[in-house]
Every structure is written in C-alpha cells, then in structure tokens.
Design a protein around this motif. Structure first.
Motif, PDB file in Angstrom:
ATOM      1  N   PRO A 102       0.831  -1.203   0.000  1.00  0.00           N
ATOM      2  CA  PRO A 102       0.000   0.000   0.000  1.00  0.00           C
ATOM      3  C   PRO A 102       0.869   1.257   0.000  1.00  0.00           C
ATOM      4  CG  PRO A 102      -0.008  -1.025   2.166  1.00  0.00           C
ATOM      5  CD  PRO A 102       0.758  -1.938   1.262  1.00  0.00           C
ATOM      6  N   LEU A 103       0.461   2.230  -0.817  1.00  0.00           N
ATOM      7  CA  LEU A 103       1.200   3.487  -0.912  1.00  0.00           C
ATOM      8  C   LEU A 103       0.432   4.664  -0.324  1.00  0.00           C
ATOM      9  CD1 LEU A 103       2.534   3.217  -4.576  1.00  0.00           C
ATOM     10  CD2 LEU A 103       3.797   2.776  -2.451  1.00  0.00           C
ATOM     11  N   TRP A 104      -0.903   4.650  -0.488  1.00  0.00           N
ATOM     12  CA  TRP A 104      -1.706   5.806  -0.093  1.00  0.00           C
ATOM     13  C   TRP A 104      -3.159   5.395   0.064  1.00  0.00           C
ATOM     14  CZ3 TRP A 104      -5.667   8.035  -3.080  1.00  0.00           C
ATOM     15  CH2 TRP A 104      -6.147   9.254  -2.607  1.00  0.00           C
ATOM     16  N   LYS A 105      -3.846   6.033   1.011  1.00  0.00           N
ATOM     17  CA  LYS A 105      -5.286   5.822   1.200  1.00  0.00           C
ATOM     18  C   LYS A 105      -5.911   7.189   1.405  1.00  0.00           C
ATOM     19  CE  LYS A 105      -8.730   2.922   2.976  1.00  0.00           C
ATOM     20  NZ  LYS A 105      -9.344   2.090   1.996  1.00  0.00           N
ATOM     21  N   GLY A 106      -6.922   7.527   0.616  1.00  0.00           N
ATOM     22  CA  GLY A 106      -7.619   8.797   0.716  1.00  0.00           C
ATOM     23  C   GLY A 106      -8.798   8.727   1.667  1.00  0.00           C
ATOM     24  N   GLU A 107      -9.290   9.885   2.037  1.00  0.00           N
ATOM     25  CA  GLU A 107     -10.433   9.949   2.958  1.00  0.00           C
ATOM     26  C   GLU A 107     -11.691   9.332   2.363  1.00  0.00           C
ATOM     27  OE1 GLU A 107     -11.039  13.863   4.527  1.00  0.00           O
ATOM     28  OE2 GLU A 107      -8.930  14.090   5.023  1.00  0.00           O
ATOM     29  N   ASN A 108     -11.854   9.398   1.049  1.00  0.00           N
ATOM     30  CA  ASN A 108     -13.050   8.862   0.399  1.00  0.00           C
ATOM     31  C   ASN A 108     -12.933   7.374   0.086  1.00  0.00           C
ATOM     32  OD1 ASN A 108     -11.221   8.883  -1.692  1.00  0.00           O
ATOM     33  ND2 ASN A 108     -12.587   9.844  -3.162  1.00  0.00           N
ATOM     34  N   GLY A 109     -11.829   6.737   0.520  1.00  0.00           N
ATOM     35  CA  GLY A 109     -11.633   5.315   0.266  1.00  0.00           C
ATOM     36  C   GLY A 109     -10.766   5.007  -0.933  1.00  0.00           C
ATOM     37  N   ALA A 110     -10.416   6.019  -1.717  1.00  0.00           N
ATOM     38  CA  ALA A 110      -9.504   5.793  -2.842  1.00  0.00           C
ATOM     39  C   ALA A 110      -8.172   5.296  -2.292  1.00  0.00           C
ATOM     40  CB  ALA A 110      -9.319   7.087  -3.632  1.00  0.00           C
ATOM     41  N   SER A 111      -7.457   4.503  -3.096  1.00  0.00           N
ATOM     42  CA  SER A 111      -6.173   3.999  -2.623  1.00  0.00           C
ATOM     43  C   SER A 111      -5.248   3.687  -3.792  1.00  0.00           C
ATOM     44  CB  SER A 111      -6.363   2.760  -1.754  1.00  0.00           C
ATOM     45  OG  SER A 111      -6.989   1.724  -2.478  1.00  0.00           O
ATOM     46  N   ALA A 112      -3.944   3.711  -3.492  1.00  0.00           N
ATOM     47  CA  ALA A 112      -2.910   3.412  -4.480  1.00  0.00           C
ATOM     48  C   ALA A 112      -1.988   2.343  -3.901  1.00  0.00           C
ATOM     49  CB  ALA A 112      -2.132   4.678  -4.821  1.00  0.00           C
ATOM     50  N   THR A 120       5.525  -5.910 -12.192  1.00  0.00           N
ATOM     51  CA  THR A 120       5.219  -4.955 -11.134  1.00  0.00           C
ATOM     52  C   THR A 120       4.171  -4.009 -11.675  1.00  0.00           C
ATOM     53  OG1 THR A 120       7.454  -5.093 -10.230  1.00  0.00           O
ATOM     54  CG2 THR A 120       6.159  -3.150  -9.640  1.00  0.00           C
ATOM     55  N   LEU A 121       3.102  -3.819 -10.893  1.00  0.00           N
ATOM     56  CA  LEU A 121       1.977  -2.989 -11.312  1.00  0.00           C
ATOM     57  C   LEU A 121       1.753  -1.850 -10.328  1.00  0.00           C
ATOM     58  CD1 LEU A 121      -0.603  -5.875 -11.894  1.00  0.00           C
ATOM     59  CD2 LEU A 121       1.014  -4.952 -13.567  1.00  0.00           C
ATOM     60  N   PHE A 122       1.346  -0.693 -10.848  1.00  0.00           N
ATOM     61  CA  PHE A 122       0.807   0.375 -10.008  1.00  0.00           C
ATOM     62  C   PHE A 122      -0.702   0.236 -10.136  1.00  0.00           C
ATOM     63  CE2 PHE A 122      -1.101   4.585  -9.611  1.00  0.00           C
ATOM     64  CZ  PHE A 122      -0.709   4.903  -8.334  1.00  0.00           C
ATOM     65  N   VAL A 123      -1.388   0.061  -8.997  1.00  0.00           N
ATOM     66  CA  VAL A 123      -2.835  -0.170  -9.005  1.00  0.00           C
ATOM     67  C   VAL A 123      -3.505   0.959  -8.236  1.00  0.00           C
ATOM     68  CG1 VAL A 123      -4.669  -1.783  -8.380  1.00  0.00           C
ATOM     69  CG2 VAL A 123      -2.426  -2.662  -9.042  1.00  0.00           C
ATOM     70  N   PHE A 124      -4.511   1.563  -8.863  1.00  0.00           N
ATOM     71  CA  PHE A 124      -5.233   2.684  -8.250  1.00  0.00           C
ATOM     72  C   PHE A 124      -6.725   2.372  -8.206  1.00  0.00           C
ATOM     73  CE2 PHE A 124      -7.393   6.858  -8.607  1.00  0.00           C
ATOM     74  CZ  PHE A 124      -7.007   7.374  -7.382  1.00  0.00           C
ATOM     75  N   TYR A 125      -7.307   2.551  -7.025  1.00  0.00           N
ATOM     76  CA  TYR A 125      -8.762   2.401  -6.855  1.00  0.00           C
ATOM     77  C   TYR A 125      -9.312   3.797  -6.580  1.00  0.00           C
ATOM     78  CZ  TYR A 125      -7.631  -2.522  -6.299  1.00  0.00           C
ATOM     79  OH  TYR A 125      -7.168  -3.797  -6.493  1.00  0.00           O
ATOM     80  N   PRO A 126      -9.984   4.430  -7.561  1.00  0.00           N
ATOM     81  CA  PRO A 126     -10.469   5.788  -7.377  1.00  0.00           C
ATOM     82  C   PRO A 126     -11.651   5.896  -6.410  1.00  0.00           C
ATOM     83  CG  PRO A 126     -11.049   4.985  -9.567  1.00  0.00           C
ATOM     84  CD  PRO A 126     -10.196   3.932  -8.916  1.00  0.00           C
ATOM     85  N   GLU A 127     -12.307   4.779  -6.138  1.00  0.00           N
ATOM     86  CA  GLU A 127     -13.445   4.756  -5.211  1.00  0.00           C
ATOM     87  C   GLU A 127     -13.191   3.715  -4.142  1.00  0.00           C
ATOM     88  OE1 GLU A 127     -16.971   3.999  -7.518  1.00  0.00           O
ATOM     89  OE2 GLU A 127     -16.335   5.401  -9.054  1.00  0.00           O
ATOM     90  N   GLU A 158      -7.747   0.742 -11.744  1.00  0.00           N
ATOM     91  CA  GLU A 158      -6.895   1.210 -12.830  1.00  0.00           C
ATOM     92  C   GLU A 158      -5.482   0.682 -12.590  1.00  0.00           C
ATOM     93  OE1 GLU A 158      -7.673   5.399 -12.709  1.00  0.00           O
ATOM     94  OE2 GLU A 158      -9.525   5.118 -13.852  1.00  0.00           O
ATOM     95  N   VAL A 159      -4.878   0.157 -13.642  1.00  0.00           N
ATOM     96  CA  VAL A 159      -3.592  -0.525 -13.529  1.00  0.00           C
ATOM     97  C   VAL A 159      -2.625   0.053 -14.552  1.00  0.00           C
ATOM     98  CG1 VAL A 159      -2.429  -2.757 -13.781  1.00  0.00           C
ATOM     99  CG2 VAL A 159      -4.738  -2.665 -12.811  1.00  0.00           C
ATOM    100  N   TYR A 160      -1.392   0.306 -14.096  1.00  0.00           N
ATOM    101  CA  TYR A 160      -0.307   0.673 -14.995  1.00  0.00           C
ATOM    102  C   TYR A 160       0.786  -0.376 -14.816  1.00  0.00           C
ATOM    103  CZ  TYR A 160       3.506   3.125 -17.220  1.00  0.00           C
ATOM    104  OH  TYR A 160       4.548   3.447 -18.040  1.00  0.00           O
ATOM    105  N   VAL A 161       1.224  -0.982 -15.916  1.00  0.00           N
ATOM    106  CA  VAL A 161       2.262  -2.008 -15.857  1.00  0.00           C
ATOM    107  C   VAL A 161       3.623  -1.310 -15.829  1.00  0.00           C
ATOM    108  CG1 VAL A 161       3.219  -4.089 -16.925  1.00  0.00           C
ATOM    109  CG2 VAL A 161       0.764  -3.600 -17.138  1.00  0.00           C
ATOM    110  N   VAL A 162       4.263  -1.354 -14.671  1.00  0.00           N
ATOM    111  CA  VAL A 162       5.547  -0.683 -14.482  1.00  0.00           C
ATOM    112  C   VAL A 162       6.678  -1.470 -15.140  1.00  0.00           C
ATOM    113  CG1 VAL A 162       7.213   0.128 -12.757  1.00  0.00           C
ATOM    114  CG2 VAL A 162       4.756   0.374 -12.332  1.00  0.00           C
ATOM    115  N   SER A 163       6.684  -2.783 -14.915  1.00  0.00           N
ATOM    116  CA  SER A 163       7.723  -3.627 -15.512  1.00  0.00           C
ATOM    117  C   SER A 163       7.175  -5.028 -15.732  1.00  0.00           C
ATOM    118  CB  SER A 163       8.969  -3.678 -14.624  1.00  0.00           C
ATOM    119  OG  SER A 163       8.672  -4.302 -13.396  1.00  0.00           O
ATOM    120  N   GLY A 164       7.815  -5.753 -16.631  1.00  0.00           N
ATOM    121  CA  GLY A 164       7.397  -7.118 -16.922  1.00  0.00           C
ATOM    122  C   GLY A 164       6.190  -7.160 -17.836  1.00  0.00           C
TER     123      GLY A 164
END
Length: 104
Positions: A25-35, A96-103, A58-64
């Motif tokens: 986990p990298l970040w969690k927002g007040e509205n439940g969003a997370s990275a 390795t993926l960067f994964v973002f949940y906007p909600e 939402e997914v960004y493929v960093v490597s591989g």
C-alpha cells in the motif's frame, strides 16, 4: 492549502495476498480511494476471480508482462477495469503494477 502526502515503496509494508503475489500500500484517501504496488512473481496466478466491486480498478504495468487471464499487457500499458468487471491476474515472466482504486 492541502497537505501533500507521499510514500516510498521501500518503506511500504508488504502483504502477501497469494503465493508469489505481494501488495504494497502506498496511499489511502479519505473517500476510500487507494494506491498500491502489486508484484507478481514469474509463473504466479491470482487464486480465483478478482472482481471489481464496488468501484473500478486502474492498472499501470511498471515492468514485466501482466496477463489478466485473456491477454498480455507489456510494461507501459494502462488498463481500466470498470466496476463489475473481473479478471484473473497472473504473469508468466513476473511483473510490477501500479494499481489505483479511485473509489472506496
């Protein structure tokens, strides 16, 4: 002015979701969003179906190369999985993926 928040993957706690699949986990927002950063070792596969509820992923493929059970996505790919969609995350090469949940 809003305060800037930041994190570093090196100091992020690691949680093994399944054998060879780790979530940082990298970040969690007040509205439940997370990275997060998701690491999938070569030859590893999510156990069962990953269903996106209540919101999108939402997914960004960093490597591989990431595979969603249908197709391969090389490094540099962006994937939007709408709410209600599903897939089976896996990688034959590792990724390795960067994964973002906007909600939440």
């Amino acid at each position: 002015m809003a305060e800037i928040s930041w994190s570093n993957i090196e100091s992020s706690p690691v949680r093994e979701l399944f054998k060879g699949i780790r979530l940082r986990p990298l970040w969690k927002g007040e509205n439940g969003a997370s990275a997060h950063v998701l690491e999938i070792d070569p030859g590893c596969c999510w156990e069962g179906l990953d269903v996106h509820e209540p919101g999108p992923e939402e997914v960004y493929v960093v490597s591989g190369v990431f595979n969603d059970g249908v197709r391969d996505y090389p490094a540099g790919s962006f994937i939007h999985n709408p709410a209600g969609s599903s897939h089976v995350p896996q990688s034959s090469t590792g990724c390795t993926l960067f994964v973002f949940y906007p909600e939440g």
